[in-house]
Scaffold this active site. Structure first.
Site, PDB file in Angstrom:
ATOM      1  N   HIS A  59     -24.948-103.794 -36.344  1.00  5.11           N
ATOM      2  CA  HIS A  59     -23.843-103.219 -35.688  1.00  5.11           C
ATOM      3  C   HIS A  59     -24.304-102.129 -34.635  1.00  5.11           C
ATOM      4  CE1 HIS A  59     -24.649-100.407 -39.736  1.00  5.11           C
ATOM      5  NE2 HIS A  59     -25.683-100.589 -38.901  1.00  5.11           N
ATOM      6  N   ASN A  60     -23.215-101.871 -33.830  1.00  6.84           N
ATOM      7  CA  ASN A  60     -23.521-101.025 -32.623  1.00  6.84           C
ATOM      8  C   ASN A  60     -24.591-101.133 -31.547  1.00  6.84           C
ATOM      9  OD1 ASN A  60     -22.532 -99.319 -35.054  1.00  6.84           O
ATOM     10  ND2 ASN A  60     -21.636 -98.615 -33.315  1.00  6.84           N
TER      11      ASN A  60
END
Lengths: 311, 311, 311
Positions: free
Chosen positions: A212-213
């Site tokens: 994520h991210n």
């Protein structure tokens, strides 16, 4: 396709018969009279190929020779025409496409692919069999997702609460820019709150994990089984080997090259240059250190000898 | 959701306007007046968030501030209410469910999921697209299996017989307890004769491999691309980094933390504490040893100097 | 199945009651009177098993004992009869099989499997749920592909052209010979121009990556999460651990054993013997070197002491 067309396409110099007709590409060792082949060697290689793309100055002979500065690149460019990818430009009837998903023109969606709510897939994409794109993710034009790729599942974030883990919200999204290719069974998690982004022209191999991210720049190459932890940034034009592991919140600066199986610690900034080992260090240092470790037996013997002489 | 409700949920102290209305969670940097956000810093961070959860003693300002001891946990708890997972609580028509499988109440089974004979899936489970659960496996309540997870395929065991390998029987099962989450494309093999077990509340990331007869305790966290070999035991409350490899018949004792890319030899007992490297050693030892290797050039120079002085 | 049949199958010596009736296999610790079990120990193990296969010279007792030279192998051979794999010998109605694909006799094709154009699958194959075999690949007889396996996607090859990567043609194929088994979610890329080949009787675990033009010999064993880069050759009868990484154009010679997490550099030739570490070295050297590194603190202290004595 004729040899003179290949020379024109590859911006090369034709030597020999420009009318040699080529029907397919082949390895120089298994080629026949209808084959286009290439050689990166300056020396002659025995071959039956009708046309061979070579480096300037090569002594290679064939009915047709095309001289270029980068034979592998010229061969690849010729093959874009000679062997265009076979595509149905259709959505397979077994694919499951949410009503709110938008699929671009001439997209090919394979059997059993699953496209979630509010997903946008651009033009000329190839989404292979069994690919899953979860709700709300965006895929650009000319993107290839190979079989079994999963885009947009929850990132891996939890907060410990006494005797259980509470899920940190995983409500962000994934943006895959134009001309990206992702290998079979790779996984790309959605951002926790923001987005996970794969930049234009980036190429990712099989079984790669993008957390994520993570933000990956343009024209980055990532080999198989590499894993990138949350919020790490890889800038443009980096090359990452296979089975590399990167901790979270690291930053790989534009132009860095990281060798296979390397480990990047959380928060580490990797500057341009060639890096190796766990934790990563500049290749030169790694080699020096490796040599030093290999020389330890001699060093120990020298110390023994000194002790003896001192006694 | 109002700020005072968040304060109550998070067991925190409300400062400012308890009637601030919050519609969604956001990063503190991208938040707006309707956002709930959080900060782990004690210093003020510029933000437009209507409500910010902070550590006690923080100088953060906003329309509403909620002071707690663990802002990330409090934020996660608030998001369980603010952003409940979107679930259909339905079995997708393309899922293939064996007649003898038992599916619990309110379970969500995604497109093209495959549930084998005699499988039991508990209540409130989320079985994503393309998940495969093979015959005879048991899945508890509130379990999440992300896209592409494979549960219950044959373990990897063979006996060599002259010029072939004979398969060791792989006729056991898999038991996944309540509240487990397994990331995309991870694989969990059935026991050879007994069972493979994943304990309550354990969280497993993407592309993880769990071999036959592995027993994982409660509230264990395993990051992406880690592989656990046959019959290894991981006790409760361990944290295992990404790309860790564990040999067979190892035991990781309750509370141990193993750093990413570490290697645990077969049969090894890993005691509580923080472990690193291949083969794993206590983090302190690993660091000391790493520093020593980095100091090898100096040591060699010192030995050279000693030799010179002795001559 | 009676004890005397097991003795005959396993080429063993029966001790005790040859008419003991066995219905299933079980671990020696959880066995009951109807169980066949085995022990590799020479000492007696408490068990309720009706029949136990043991090593010659064992003091084990049970209603029936079968003495053999390799109990684990004998047990596996007996289980081939006692627990034959459950197969439907049918093509599941949700499988997507191209018209031009050829499927052999008695093949089992699982739900949502996808078999491409011109694929040939041999007799008695087991192709599990969600497996994808791309166009033009060949699969021999008695091959098992577990759930989520992807065979024949594009290899990972690109040529850099100013501001983009051009795909090197990936138009070869994959040949999987007879009696191969491939674990869940593993990926096998097609050859770029030639073929990728998996030799007869080779066993591959879960989440393994086999790149384009790799050639794997007969009876090779490859554990989970290992990755083999392009054009590398693994000769017959090698054993490769888990999470091993191999660079491209390497060659592992027949009979080599490579430990888990090892790294083989591109172009490296790995001779017969046991290898370990990154870059791989003979196990003995690896151990010696590891011991030397662990002894560095002492070496440094000795050098300090020498300096003091010299001053």
């Amino acid at each position: 396709m004729k040899a003179h067309e290949i020379a024109r396409l590859a911006d090369g110099i034709l030597v020999g018969d420009g009318d040699v007709e080529i029907t397919h590409a082949a390895d120089i060792g298994t080629a026949n009279a209808d084959s286009l082949s290439f050689s990166t060697s300056l020396e002659h290689v025995e071959t039956l190929a009708g046309c061979v793309i070579v480096k300037q100055g090569s002594t290679q002979t064939a009915k047709a020779i095309v001289e270029v500065s980068d034979p592998r690149l010229a061969f690849s460019i010729a093959c874009e025409i000679l062997h265009p990818p076979k595509r149905s430009h259709a959505i397979h009837p077994t694919a499951v496409i949410a009503d709110s998903a938008k699929i671009g023109d001439r997209a090919t969606i394979g059997p059993n692919a699953v496209i979630g709510e509010e997903v946008a897939v651009g033009d000329d994409c190839y989404i292979a069999a069994n690919v899953v794109i979860e709700n709300g993710c965006t895929v650009g034009d000319r993107v290839t997702l190979h079989a079994g790729v999963v885009v947009g599942t929850d990132g891996f974030g939890f907060a410990r609460d006494k005797d259980r883990y509470v899920k940190f919200p995983q409500i962000g999204t994934v943006v895959i820019e134009n001309d990206v290719e992702v290998g079979a069974n790779s996984t790309i998690d959605r951002g926790a709150l923001g987005e996970t982004r794969i930049g234009e022209g980036t190429k990712i191999d099989n079984l790669v994990q993008i957390a994520h991210n993570v933000s990956i720049g343009k024209r980055v190459v990532i080999a198989a089984q590499t894993g990138i932890s949350g919020s790490t940034v890889i800038e443009d034009d980096c090359v990452i080997g296979g089975q590399v592991g990167m901790g979270d919140h690291a930053r790989v600066q534009s132009g860095a090259v990281i060798g296979s199986q390397a480990g990047v610690l959380p928060g580490k900034i990797v500057r341009p240059g060639v890096w190796w080992g766990t934790p990563v260090q500049p290749l030169d240092e790694y080699k020096r250190q490796n040599a030093m470790v290999k020389g330890l037996a001699r060093l120990r013997d020298e110390v023994k000898e000194l002790k003896k002489r001192l006694s």
